[in-house]
Scaffold this motif. Structure first.
Motif, short mmCIF file in Angstrom:
data_model
loop_
_atom_site.label_atom_id
_atom_site.label_comp_id
_atom_site.label_asym_id
_atom_site.label_seq_id
_atom_site.Cartn_x
_atom_site.Cartn_y
_atom_site.Cartn_z
N GLU A 193 -42.59 21.72 -7.69
CA GLU A 193 -43.29 21.46 -6.42
C GLU A 193 -43.89 22.71 -5.80
O GLU A 193 -44.67 22.62 -4.86
CB GLU A 193 -42.36 20.77 -5.42
N LEU A 194 -43.52 23.90 -6.32
CA LEU A 194 -44.09 25.14 -5.79
C LEU A 194 -45.09 25.78 -6.74
O LEU A 194 -45.50 26.92 -6.53
CB LEU A 194 -42.96 26.12 -5.46
N GLY B 167 -48.00 28.12 -5.65
CA GLY B 167 -47.67 28.58 -4.31
C GLY B 167 -48.04 30.05 -4.14
O GLY B 167 -48.58 30.69 -5.05
N LYS C 224 -48.97 26.49 -0.40
CA LYS C 224 -47.53 26.21 -0.41
C LYS C 224 -46.76 27.53 -0.38
O LYS C 224 -47.08 28.45 -1.13
CB LYS C 224 -47.15 25.41 -1.67
N ASP D 284 -43.05 25.35 3.49
CA ASP D 284 -44.08 24.62 4.23
C ASP D 284 -45.39 24.63 3.45
O ASP D 284 -45.52 25.30 2.42
CB ASP D 284 -44.29 25.20 5.64
N GLU D 285 -46.33 23.86 3.92
CA GLU D 285 -47.70 23.86 3.41
C GLU D 285 -48.60 24.12 4.62
O GLU D 285 -48.55 23.37 5.60
CB GLU D 285 -48.05 22.53 2.74
N LEU E 142 -39.45 24.30 -1.13
CA LEU E 142 -40.71 24.37 -0.40
C LEU E 142 -40.43 24.62 1.08
O LEU E 142 -39.73 23.84 1.72
CB LEU E 142 -41.49 23.07 -0.58
#
Length: 450
Positions: free
Chosen positions: A115-116, A119, A62, A77-78, A75
């Protein structure tokens, strides 16, 4: 009596007080934080974290985007490690403070969201562990979002071009006002109360929009339109209902539903008067004119602004005049609802060729047409007739083919009378929402700055 003005060309600074040869570092210390709270070095609650990670092929990573002006971290991208060129990167964790060493001076920093978590970042980004026993995480986000903190980041950045790099030591040595945790929580609570009130108003505005659509369609004898899942395999339809041959069109479903209206259907072009009042910059006799672009239209508020343009530099799309009470319809990406009734303020302005223009008449009520075009039955028909990839648009010829239930003019006005009342409530809520957010930010800053 002639006044004299003192100019100061030189500013003398003690050599011992110079931390860096950056002009920002020398002059940027005049920050206006209040003396109400103790000052604490940023380095007392932020500690650089350099957890390295070697990128592996076949592993999904991430990556973040840090928005400038302290607008947060999202976010980006992944991506599979095989597609990442820089193999030595750094790990970030939820709750850490993350910044761009290049764009920190533009407010590119924030707290890593959930959500990160786990990352990755390159060396152009720095992440810090935060001592939350000293600073409230929301207080940290709000503080770093202020213009004063952005000035502080500028003063700790060095460089002569657009790539001014943040100096870590300078940054961590800066002092900021740090109330006790209890005081921080009180400041945050006051801010969040205002923001919650603003969000409640925003939700009310959304509910009112849904009420308007439901009422409007009910008056026409229609149910709220919902896209139905397309049937797989063989499907038979009446040829008379088919206007477009591609699978992705929802013409069939729209036609079936709109035919249920209790009023006769007409095509817009058969009833409403489209006009083209040509504007020619070479024949225009004044120096400037007021120009309205598609981007100047708000679906609720209408025309937000026009801009004064030199006739000699008129854009190629400035092609037509508009009059009070015209309806202008943005034909590029029509699903954005860039449609508006022209007010007296914009009478005789010039608009973009990206608009189709319909003039007022006693034979119809343009606010009714505007409301229909903005409802799902209008938007779905417009989307069905769009062509183009990057800038999907509808031609005026296709616009004239849009079908609309057409009650008599008196009924059109009756329907719109209640719609207008609810639209006023929406506009009032939007204004209060903006005011509350501004007030929340202002009160937070007043608590910390002189």
């Amino acid at each position: 009596m002639k006044q004299t003005v003192d100019y100061k060309y030189l500013n003398f600074v003690q050599f011992s007080s110079i931390d860096s040869w950056s002009i920002y570092a020398i002059l940027g210390k005049g920050l206006v934080y209040t003396n109400k709270y103790p000052f604490v070095e940023i380095g007392k609650f932020l500690k650089r974290n350099k957890t390295q990670v070697e990128i592996q092929n076949g592993v999904i990573y991430k990556r973040p985007t840090i928005k400038i002006n302290a607008k947060g971290i999202t976010l980006r991208d992944e991506v599979d490690g095989i597609n990442i060129g820089t193999k030595n990167q750094f790990r970030i964790k939820e709750g850490q403070f993350l910044l761009s060493k290049i764009d920190a001076r533009n407010g590119a920093f924030g707290v890593v969201p959930k959500e990160l978590d786990n990352g990755i970042i390159t060396g152009n980004f720095w992440t810090f562990d935060v001592d939350y026993s000293k600073i409230n995480p929301v207080y940290l986000m709000l503080l770093t979002g202020t213009k004063e903190f952005q000035k502080l980041s500028q003063s700790a950045s060095v460089g002569t071009t657009n790539r001014n790099y943040l100096q870590e030591k300078l940054f961590l040595n800066f002092k900021i006002p740090l109330p006790s945790l209890a005081e921080q929580e009180a400041i945050v609570k006051a801010y969040q109360t205002k923001i919650q009130q603003a969000q409640d108003l925003e939700q009310q505005a959304q509910n009112l929009e849904q009420e308007i659509e439901k009422y409007f369609l009910n008056e026409l004898g229609l149910e709220p339109y919902k896209s139905k899942e397309k049937i797989r395999g063989l499907m038979t339809i009446d040829f008379q209902d088919l206007e477009r041959w591609d699978y992705f069109s929802s013409d069939i479903m729209i036609n079936q539903e709109i035919n249920k209206s209790k009023f006769p259907l007409v095509k817009i072009g058969s009833v409403f008067s489209f006009v083209k009042r040509s504007f020619n910059k070479n024949k225009y006799k004044k120096e400037t004119f007021e120009y309205i672009e598609i981007g100047a239209i708000d679906p609720i508020k209408g025309i937000l602004k026009s801009k004064k343009v030199l006739a000699s530099k008129a854009p190629s799309r400035a092609t037509q005049y508009i009059k009070s009470n015209d309806l202008i319809i943005g034909t590029t990406r029509p699903y954005l609802k860039k449609f508006a009734i022209v007010t007296d303020k914009h009478d005789n302005s010039v608009c973009s060729s990206g608009f189709s223009v319909i003039e007022e008449s006693n034979n119809y009520f343009l606010p009714y047409l505007l409301q229909f075009l903005k409802c799902t039955y209008g938007i779905e028909q417009l989307k069905n007739k769009m062509t183009g990839g990057l800038y999907p648009a509808i031609t005026e010829g296709e616009l004239k083919e849009i079908k609309i239930p057409f009650p008599n003019v008196a009924k059109q006005k009756e329907i719109m009378s209640l719609v207008k009342k609810k639209e006023k409530e929406i506009k009032d809520n939007i204004l209060k929402n903006i005011q509350l957010k501004h007030q929340a930010e202002q009160e937070f800053e007043q608590a910390l700055f002189n």
